[in-house]
Design a protein around this motif. Structure first.
Motif: not given
Lengths: 479, 282, 201
Positions: B203-212
């Motif tokens: 789920x985190x990777x799906x967002x394309x975020x640099x930071x969680x």
């Protein structure tokens, strides 16, 4: 004392069971699909009720009222039901309940009975106990039929075959159902139709039926069974003899209390405003339904649960399974991993209390304590708090001496400022085990790195800053 | 900010995990609160709230007593961990009662009632949801279970994050699902925990975020450890590290994490020195 | 000691520390709602039940036409159903009681009801005149239920308040269904697979 099949004693403990389940991709897909569906449906229907929290509060309060005065309500129920023509029996444990049912069936001269799905009869292992005495009990609920034909065990409180998908169910029917059509498809509609044809004759010929009950009304001696398919109605109305096995915690004080539970239960369990059928009967009604009506009031560990002031709230449970449907652990492991009749979060708090925590000491730990179960519970059972309490009971049985020693050491280091400050200076050692280490550390590092330890603890930094600040102040004073 | 608030005597309960392994989050908390005009004290007698013990079945009533003794003299205690704050609120009185110490239970309830999780302190006590932060990165936020379900922080962390300048905040799919940490759950049920972790990482990777980011360093240690193992290229930061970040000071995004020895103290140089702690209690 | 006495003794021992109290159960939930006929129909449609609204004066004709349209010619009708509703149709009665195969052999059953709940799309039968014993609305594959508009209440609490608990009660919310396969609701298992409701206004 026998607890029947409350726990499946031939099963390994939860972590090993869960490992097997987690690695079964098909199983995980089946359960995830089903729980996601029901979770959304429930959320939508609960969302349309502006008074949902008030209903939950009332539901919890009604059940607490029952538990606080359970002796009085049991006697009241017995008197009311007996007065309306029912025969009330009492069973201390599974063996006693099974013996009562078997002798009641034997007295009718029948060797076949039909069954409504019931958790109480699962818990006491009734079908097996009857088979040992030469009585065949046929499950009539579609999911229970799938389980029975598949020589399987239930894995969910409301939909026991949730671990099977349509293709697997078709296979079971083709293999085990003698009258299944050869061209049976895996369309759920066709599968339901096959079950209808298979059971119809049994319904019409059966002389004895066995049920549980969702609710028992102390005031009137009435029982209620909630269901969807109509198999329950068949069992409750067509045979001459009806035997209902009812846990002593199923009582509600008054008929009026159903106005709360008939709103809470269907929305929480199947995600419906109302399930297709509810049947209410009170003793014997001349000319309508069974004329020999028996009720067996079952303890089987419930009074143990009642004794625990924190844990007794588990007896509020109305078996809706909402906690299973939202549980992230259940979603990965399925129900069989719990090795018990009651799986999921409610099972993790109920089972150890029913059989004694020493016989199910891993179950209270089968949770990440995320709290989703408590949030959806229609009777506000604080499952995480009960889990923690049971963990406390479990460690006091002394079964994990190494773990106990580790926690003891950590606790000791935390009980003094100097000791703690020194302990923190060991953190950099972690650098050498970030990607691996001996057990139990390896259970962490198998899939995740340990963090890169800092050069100094927060407190060491604080003290240094603090000291330099004092120097600045002293410097200013000198100037 | 009113005078009342300035005269509040505020203590930081850093939590054992931040104290031991994630001092950046502790420093960021101090910096943020001081930027907002609070004088923060860090009583050195503090150690651990005992949550990890309690959740594993070991009720450490001495740690409850210690927390109560150390913090009862303050007007407010700020905890940069929802999980620990929830334990202080709910478990401390229970543990005291299980030990038969009703007097301690009552004191624990009293200290618990003035113990605030960071986002609750900022919004409910300081009355601000814009802390003047700047963080020009794509960020996703994981609402930890204890923050949402035990503590009820609601959307406070998101309100704070939405007001951060330059941030590209993206919603985490299936955000309401547990990451699988659960304290010793990760050790006792490693396979189930790993399965939950895998789904959370997806789920985190799906967002394309640099930071969680999240309000609990413990869950982040678990998710971050997994992300690092699979080289996902997503960093984890405590919510407070983003809130403490401004255009001209403290840039965790720019800082080379902990790869340079001595870097951490250097980048925490600030205008104000920390408040001198009076004689530590206890 | 008998099982009864032992269980009651265990219960008393377990609850003894808690002082018996008269704590009132809070009931702050809604005890009535404004849901009416339209909501009732909406819910029935959601369950895949058919509905019709018919003016009271045209009820006889409407019932007859409905049964004929559905191909229901051999109609089981409990005592209390007016003959006028079944003119030109074959009326079967339950006196003497029909056995299950005979019930299975009719084209359909017609009943009235004791009450209906709009919010949940529920009809409730209590076995009084016009409804018969419980098996009659169960075994036949088609069930036509005539509901008077004034029998529809808004919510569950309003219905419970009007019911007699000691009568055999059947709450029916749509045709027989199941969610046992992948949590997908499909209609048509053991109870009537076709449910139709006529609302007489």
């Amino acid at each position: 004392m026998s607890s029947g099949e409350t726990i499946w004693t031939d099963d390994p403990p939860f972590p090993a069971n869960a490992k097997r389940a987690v690695n079964n991709a098909q199983l995980r897909r089946n359960i995830r699909k089903a729980t996601t569906t029901i979770r959304e449906r429930r959320a939508n229907l609960v969302g349309e009720m502006p008074d949902w929290q008030e209903l939950r509060t009332s539901g919890a309060a009604i059940k607490d009222e029952v538990l606080r005065n359970l002796d009085r309500y049991l006697e009241q129920f017995e008197a009311a039901a007996t007065g309306r023509g029912a025969q009330v029996h009492w069973a201390r444990d599974a063996d006693e309940a099974n013996s009562i049912v078997a002798s009641l069936v034997a007295a009718t001269g029948e060797t076949e009975v039909i069954k409504v799905k019931s958790m109480a009869t699962q818990e006491i292992g009734l079908v097996r106990a009857l088979a040992e005495r030469g009585i065949a009990a046929y499950e009539t609920d579609l999911a229970e039929l799938i389980i029975q034909l598949g020589h399987d065990r239930p894995s969910h409180i409301v939909v026991p075959a949730i671990h099977k998908n349509r293709a697997e169910i078709r296979e079971i029917f083709l293999k085990e159902m003698n009258d299944a059509p050869a061209d049976l498809s895996d369309d759920p509609q066709a599968l339901a139709e096959a079950a209808r044809q298979h059971l119809r004759r049994k319904f019409f010929e059966a002389k004895v039926a066995i049920s549980g009950a969702n609710f028992a009304i102390a005031e009137t001696g009435s029982l209620l069974v909630a269901e969807s398919e109509g198999n329950g109605r068949m069992c409750l109305t067509l045979p001459d003899t009806l035997i209902s096995v009812v846990g002593i915690e199923k009582l509600l004080p008054t008929f009026r209390d159903l106005e709360v539970f008939l709103q809470l239960l269907p929305r929480s369990s199947t995600g419906e405003r109302m399930n297709p059928y509810n049947s209410v009967w009170t003793g014997v009604t001349p000319g309508d339904g069974p004329q020999n009506v028996h009720v067996i009031l079952l303890d089987n560990g419930r009074t143990n649960v009642l004794r625990d002031e924190v844990g007794r709230q588990a007896l509020r449970c109305i078996r809706c399974a909402a906690c299973l449907n939202v549980c992230p652990v259940y979603e990965r492991t399925g129900g069989h991993a719990y090795g018990a009749t009651y799986p999921g979060p409610i099972g993790a708090v109920l089972t150890p209390q029913l059989v004694g925590v020493e016989h199910a000491s891993e179950l209270p730990f089968a949770s990440s304590l995320c709290g989703y179960c408590y949030e959806v519970c229609p009777v506000k059972i604080d499952i995480p708090t009960v889990l923690v309490k049971l963990r406390h009971d479990a460690v006091r049985t002394g079964r994990h001496p190494v773990e106990g020693a580790l926690f003891g050491a950590a606790g000791a280091a935390m009980k003094g400022r100097r000791r703690w400050t020194r302990a923190l200076r060991l953190a950099p050692l972690m650098r050498f085990a970030r990607r691996g280490g001996p057990p139990p550390l390896s259970r962490w590092t198998s899939v995740r790195n340990l963090p890169e330890p800092p050069d100094q603890s927060f407190r060491d930094w604080w003290v240094r800053q603090h000291e330099s600040a004092r120097e600045v102040i002293r410097e200013r004073k000198r100037q | 900010m009113s005078n009342d608030r300035e005269t509040l005597r505020v203590a930081l309960f850093a939590t054992c995990l931040i104290d031991a392994l994630f001092p950046d989050a502790g420093r960021a908390t101090v910096q943020l609160l001081e930027r907002l005009g609070q004088r923060v004290e860090f009583p050195l007698e503090q150690t651990c709230c005992g949550q990890m013990h309690a959740n594993s079945g070991y009720f450490e009533v001495e740690l409850v007593g210690r927390y109560v003794d150390v913090f009862s003299r303050y007007d407010a205690v700020v905890v940069p961990s929802a999980s620990c704050a929830a334990s202080i609120h709910h478990q401390h009185p229970m543990i005291a009662r299980a030990a038969g110490d009703e007097a301690l239970a009552v004191r624990a309830e009293s200290v618990g009632s003035k113990t605030y999780e960071l986002s609750q302190f900022l919004i409910d006590v300081l009355g601000t949801d814009d802390v003047g932060a700047y963080f020009p990165h794509r960020v996703t936020y994981h609402p930890t279970c204890h923050s949402v379900r035990l503590l009820g922080v609601g959307d406070r962390p998101l309100r704070l994050l939405r007001n951060v300048r330059g941030i590209d905040l993206v919603e985490l799919p299936r955000w309401d699902e547990c990451c699988g940490f659960g304290g010793t759950f990760a050790i006792k049920n490693p396979d189930t925990s790993a399965a939950m972790l895998a789904d959370k990482m997806d789920a985190v990777i799906d967002t394309g975020a640099e930071v969680l980011c999240a309000g609990d360093r413990s869950c982040l240690m678990h998710i971050g450890g997994g992300l690092e193992r699979i080289r996902a290229g997503v960093r984890t930061l405590h919510l407070v590290e983003i809130l403490a970040s401004t255009e001209d000071e403290y840039r965790p995004d720019r800082a080379p994490a902990r790869s340079q020895p001595g870097a951490a103290p250097a980048r925490s140089q600030r205008g104000a020195a920390p408040a001198a702690t009076e004689e530590p209690p206890g | 000691m008998s099982a009864r006495d032992e269980i009651l003794a265990r219960v008393r021992e377990a609850i003894a520390p808690a002082s018996p109290s008269d704590r009132q159960v809070p009931r702050d939930y809604r005890t009535r709602t404004e849901d009416g006929i339209d909501r009732f129909i909406e819910r029935l449609h959601h369950y895949q039940a058919r509905t019709q609204r018919i003016a009271a004066g045209r009820l006889e004709k409407g019932v007859r036409a409905t049964l004929a349209d559905r191909g229901v010619h051999r109609v089981l009708a409990p005592d209390g159903i007016p003959d006028g509703w079944l003119k030109n149709l074959e009326r079967l009665t339950d006196t003497p009681p029909l056995d299950p195969p005979a019930l299975d052999g009719v084209d359909g059953v017609i009943t009235t009801c004791a009450l209906a709940i709009a919010q949940t799309g529920t009809i409730i039968l209590d076995g009084s005149a016009g409804m018969g014993r419980r098996a009659l609305s169960l075994v036949p594959d088609y069930h036509l239920c005539v509901v008077r508009a004034d029998q529809i209440v808004g919510s569950v609490p309003e219905a419970i308040a009007k019911l007699d608990a000691t009568r055999p009660l059947t709450f029916i919310s749509g045709p027989s269904a199941t969610v046992d396969i992948e949590m997908v609701r499909v209609g048509g298992v053991h109870g009537p697979r076709r449910l139709e409701v006529i609302i007489a206004e």
